[in-house]
Design a protein around this motif. Structure first.
Motif, PDB file in Angstrom:
ATOM      1  N   SER A  52      35.858  37.693  34.597  1.00 34.71           N
ATOM      2  CA  SER A  52      35.972  38.940  35.345  1.00 34.71           C
ATOM      3  C   SER A  52      34.669  39.703  35.201  1.00 34.71           C
ATOM      4  CB  SER A  52      37.119  39.787  34.788  1.00 34.71           C
ATOM      5  OG  SER A  52      37.064  41.084  35.298  1.00 34.71           O
ATOM      6  N   GLU A 149      41.755  43.626  41.226  1.00 31.14           N
ATOM      7  CA  GLU A 149      41.175  43.472  39.891  1.00 31.14           C
ATOM      8  C   GLU A 149      40.861  44.805  39.207  1.00 31.14           C
ATOM      9  OE1 GLU A 149      37.638  40.990  37.574  1.00 31.14           O
ATOM     10  OE2 GLU A 149      37.898  40.788  39.741  1.00 31.14           O
ATOM     11  N   ASN A 152      43.883  46.582  37.539  1.00 30.16           N
ATOM     12  CA  ASN A 152      44.633  45.868  36.514  1.00 30.16           C
ATOM     13  C   ASN A 152      45.223  46.849  35.495  1.00 30.16           C
ATOM     14  OD1 ASN A 152      45.637  44.001  34.688  1.00 30.16           O
ATOM     15  ND2 ASN A 152      43.622  43.519  33.821  1.00 30.16           N
ATOM     16  N   LYS A 241      40.356  40.064  27.773  1.00 26.75           N
ATOM     17  CA  LYS A 241      40.728  39.448  29.045  1.00 26.75           C
ATOM     18  C   LYS A 241      40.778  37.926  28.996  1.00 26.75           C
ATOM     19  CE  LYS A 241      38.959  43.074  32.112  1.00 26.75           C
ATOM     20  NZ  LYS A 241      40.192  43.287  32.882  1.00 26.75           N
ATOM     21  N   ARG A 242      40.228  37.328  27.961  1.00 21.34           N
ATOM     22  CA  ARG A 242      40.064  35.874  27.938  1.00 21.34           C
ATOM     23  C   ARG A 242      41.020  35.202  26.959  1.00 21.34           C
ATOM     24  NH1 ARG A 242      34.182  33.321  28.087  1.00 21.34           N
ATOM     25  NH2 ARG A 242      34.470  34.272  30.152  1.00 21.34           N
ATOM     26  N   PHE A 293      40.875  30.789  30.330  1.00 18.24           N
ATOM     27  CA  PHE A 293      41.021  31.508  31.599  1.00 18.24           C
ATOM     28  C   PHE A 293      40.862  33.001  31.336  1.00 18.24           C
ATOM     29  CE2 PHE A 293      45.476  31.182  30.122  1.00 18.24           C
ATOM     30  CZ  PHE A 293      45.903  32.501  30.224  1.00 18.24           C
ATOM     31  N   ASP A 294      40.412  33.727  32.364  1.00 15.80           N
ATOM     32  CA  ASP A 294      40.236  35.169  32.296  1.00 15.80           C
ATOM     33  C   ASP A 294      41.276  35.846  33.182  1.00 15.80           C
ATOM     34  OD1 ASP A 294      38.089  35.161  30.571  1.00 15.80           O
ATOM     35  OD2 ASP A 294      36.614  34.982  32.171  1.00 15.80           O
ATOM     36  N   VAL A 295      41.954  36.822  32.630  1.00 14.44           N
ATOM     37  CA  VAL A 295      42.971  37.559  33.374  1.00 14.44           C
ATOM     38  C   VAL A 295      42.295  38.600  34.257  1.00 14.44           C
ATOM     39  CG1 VAL A 295      44.943  39.109  33.196  1.00 14.44           C
ATOM     40  CG2 VAL A 295      44.726  37.175  31.616  1.00 14.44           C
ATOM     41  N   ARG A 303      50.579  37.885  38.086  1.00 11.49           N
ATOM     42  CA  ARG A 303      49.497  37.458  37.187  1.00 11.49           C
ATOM     43  C   ARG A 303      48.443  36.726  38.009  1.00 11.49           C
ATOM     44  NH1 ARG A 303      50.608  32.849  32.584  1.00 11.49           N
ATOM     45  NH2 ARG A 303      48.497  31.973  32.502  1.00 11.49           N
ATOM     46  N   HIS A 305      44.612  34.969  37.478  1.00  8.93           N
ATOM     47  CA  HIS A 305      43.570  34.605  36.521  1.00  8.93           C
ATOM     48  C   HIS A 305      42.640  33.553  37.109  1.00  8.93           C
ATOM     49  CE1 HIS A 305      46.529  31.373  35.256  1.00  8.93           C
ATOM     50  NE2 HIS A 305      45.417  30.681  35.280  1.00  8.93           N
ATOM     51  N   LYS A 306      41.471  33.455  36.484  1.00 12.80           N
ATOM     52  CA  LYS A 306      40.478  32.444  36.837  1.00 12.80           C
ATOM     53  C   LYS A 306      40.181  31.588  35.615  1.00 12.80           C
ATOM     54  CE  LYS A 306      37.531  33.786  40.687  1.00 12.80           C
ATOM     55  NZ  LYS A 306      36.131  34.133  41.084  1.00 12.80           N
ATOM     56  N   THR A 307      39.972  30.316  35.858  1.00 13.19           N
ATOM     57  CA  THR A 307      39.616  29.416  34.767  1.00 13.19           C
ATOM     58  C   THR A 307      38.108  29.411  34.564  1.00 13.19           C
ATOM     59  OG1 THR A 307      39.315  27.493  36.179  1.00 13.19           O
ATOM     60  CG2 THR A 307      41.548  27.931  35.412  1.00 13.19           C
TER      61      THR A 307
END
Length: 327
Positions: A52, A149, A152, A241-242, A293-295, A303, A305-307
Motif C-alpha cells: 500500500s 484504500e 480503510n 498493514k502487512r 500480502f498488504d491489506v 477485505r 489486499h495485494k500480494t
C-alpha cells in the motif's frame, strides 16, 4: 514465494509418481473440469497483492479511534456498494464476451513462464483482450479500490493477533473471493479444471491461515475426483498493514479412487528451511523471497489486499448478503 513453488513442485512429483502407478493399472484419478484432467494436473494455489502506498491513520491519545473508524466506515458505504455493482457488471460482461480460460501450470496460463509466480491477468491489457467492455469494467473495479484504500477503517491489523482474543481481530474468520487478478485463483466453467469457490479462513488466535478451493460438482451433480484443495499457512504480522506467510502443507481430498467413491485426504508437506536453502543454491536467485500480502481495506464485510507479487484480491464475508445476491 519460494517455499510455495517448492511445495507445489514436490506435491506434483508425488502426484505424478502416484499417477504412474495408477496408469499401470489403467486407472487414473481425475480432477474437475469439462474434460476432467488427470489428478497430476491438480495444483494448489496460494492466493495473495502489492505494498500500500498510504500510511496509517495518525495516532493520538486524545483521538477517539472508535469514532473515527465508524465515521470512515460510514463514508466508505457508498463506494463499497459501487464496488460490488462493478464486480457484478464485470462478471456479467465476462459471461457475455468470455473469460480467459486458465488451467494449471505454465502451459495452462496459471503461472508466469519466467518467474513461475501466479500470472497477473490484468497485465498487458489482459482484460481488454477479452473485449473493450470487459477491460473498462475491470478498470472501474481497480479505480474503486484506489478510492477505498484511503478510507480503510482498520489502520492496524495486529489487534489481538495470536492472542486469546484473536477472534476479535478483523481478519479472523472465513472470507470468500469476489474478484482477483491472480490466475491461480481464477476458475471458470470454460477451463479443464472447472469452476470453483475460492475461500480463505483465518484463525487469528493461533495465527493460522487456510486457503481453500472447493470445486463445483460435475454436470450430473456428482463430486469431482478431487473436490477440495487446501493450503495451510502460518501467518505473522510484519507491520500495521502487512502479513507474512509461511507455508506448512497442502492437502487434497480425493472422492473417487479406482472408480469407487472414497473420502481420502492426501497430504504434501512443505520442505523445511534447510532443504529450501539447499535447493536455492542451484538457482540464480539466491535470496529466498518472503510471501506476504498488504491489506488495502478491511472492515467487517469487505477485505481487499495485494500480494507481494502484485495480484489484487477482493474478498467478502459469506454472511454479507449484498455481496452474493447475484452469485
Amino acid at each position: 514465494m519460494a517455499e510455495r513453488w517448492l511445495v507445489l513442485g514436490l506435491a506434483l512429483a508425488v502426484v505424478q509418481a502416484a499417477q504412474a502407478f495408477l496408469t499401470s493399472q489403467t486407472l487414473l484419478l481425475r480432477s474437475s473440469g469439462a474434460t476432467i484432467p488427470a489428478i497430476s494436473e491438480v495444483k494448489l494455489s496460494v492466493f495473495a497483492v502489492h505494498r500500500s502506498t498510504l500510511g496509517s491513520l495518525p495516532r493520538s491519545p486524545r483521538l477517539n479511534l472508535h469514532g473515527v473508524r465508524a465515521a470512515v466506515a460510514q463514508d466508505a458505504g457508498p463506494l463499497k456498494a459501487e464496488l460490488l455493482e462493478s464486480i457484478f457488471e464485470l462478471k456479467r460482461l465476462q459471461e457475455r464476451d468470455g473469460k480467459e480460460s486458465v488451467d494449471f501450470g505454465v502451459k495452462g496460463g496459471e503461472l508466469d513462464s519466467k518467474t513461475r509466480a501466479p500470472r497477473n491477468l490484468a497485465e498487458d491489457d489482459g482484460f481488454y483482450k477479452i473485449s473493450e467492455d470487459v477491460g473498462k469494467a475491470a478498470d472501474r473495479v481497480f479505480g474503486l479500490v484506489e478510492q477505498l484504500e484511503p478510507l480503510n477503517p482498520t489502520p492496524d491489523i495486529s489487534l489481538n493477533f495470536q492472542t486469546e482474543e484473536g477472534d476479535k481481530n478483523p481478519l479472523h474468520g472465513r472470507w470468500q473471493l469476489l474478484f482477483s487478478t491472480a490466475a491461480d485463483a481464477t476458475f471458470s466453467k470454460n477451463s479443464t479444471r472447472g469452476d470453483a469457490i475460492v475461500a480463505n479462513e483465518v484463525d487469528a488466535k493461533r495465527g493460522k491461515v487456510m486457503n481453500i478451493i472447493e470445486f463445483c460438482p460435475q454436470e450430473d451433480g456428482s463430486p469431482k475426483a478431487v473436490d477440495v484443495l487446501k493450503v495451510r499457512l502460518q501467518a505473522e504480522i510484519l507491520s500495521e498493514k502487512r502479513v507474512g506467510l509461511t507455508f506448512k502443507y497442502v492437502r487434497a481430498r480425493v472422492r473417487k479412487l479406482f472408480g469407487l467413491p472414497v473420502r481420502l485426504p492426501l497430504f504434501f508437506p512443505v520442505p523445511g528451511p534447510f532443504l529450501t536453502r539447499i535447493l536455492y543454491l542451484f538457482r540464480k536467485q539466491k535470496q529466498i523471497p518472503r510471501a506476504y500480502f498488504d491489506v488495502l481495506f478491511l472492515d467487517s464485510d469487505l477485505r481487499i489486499h495485494k500480494t507481494g507479487e502484485g495480484n489484487l484480491f477482493i474478498q467478502a464475508r459469506p454472511e454479507w448478503e449484498a455481496a452474493w445476491k447475484q452469485q
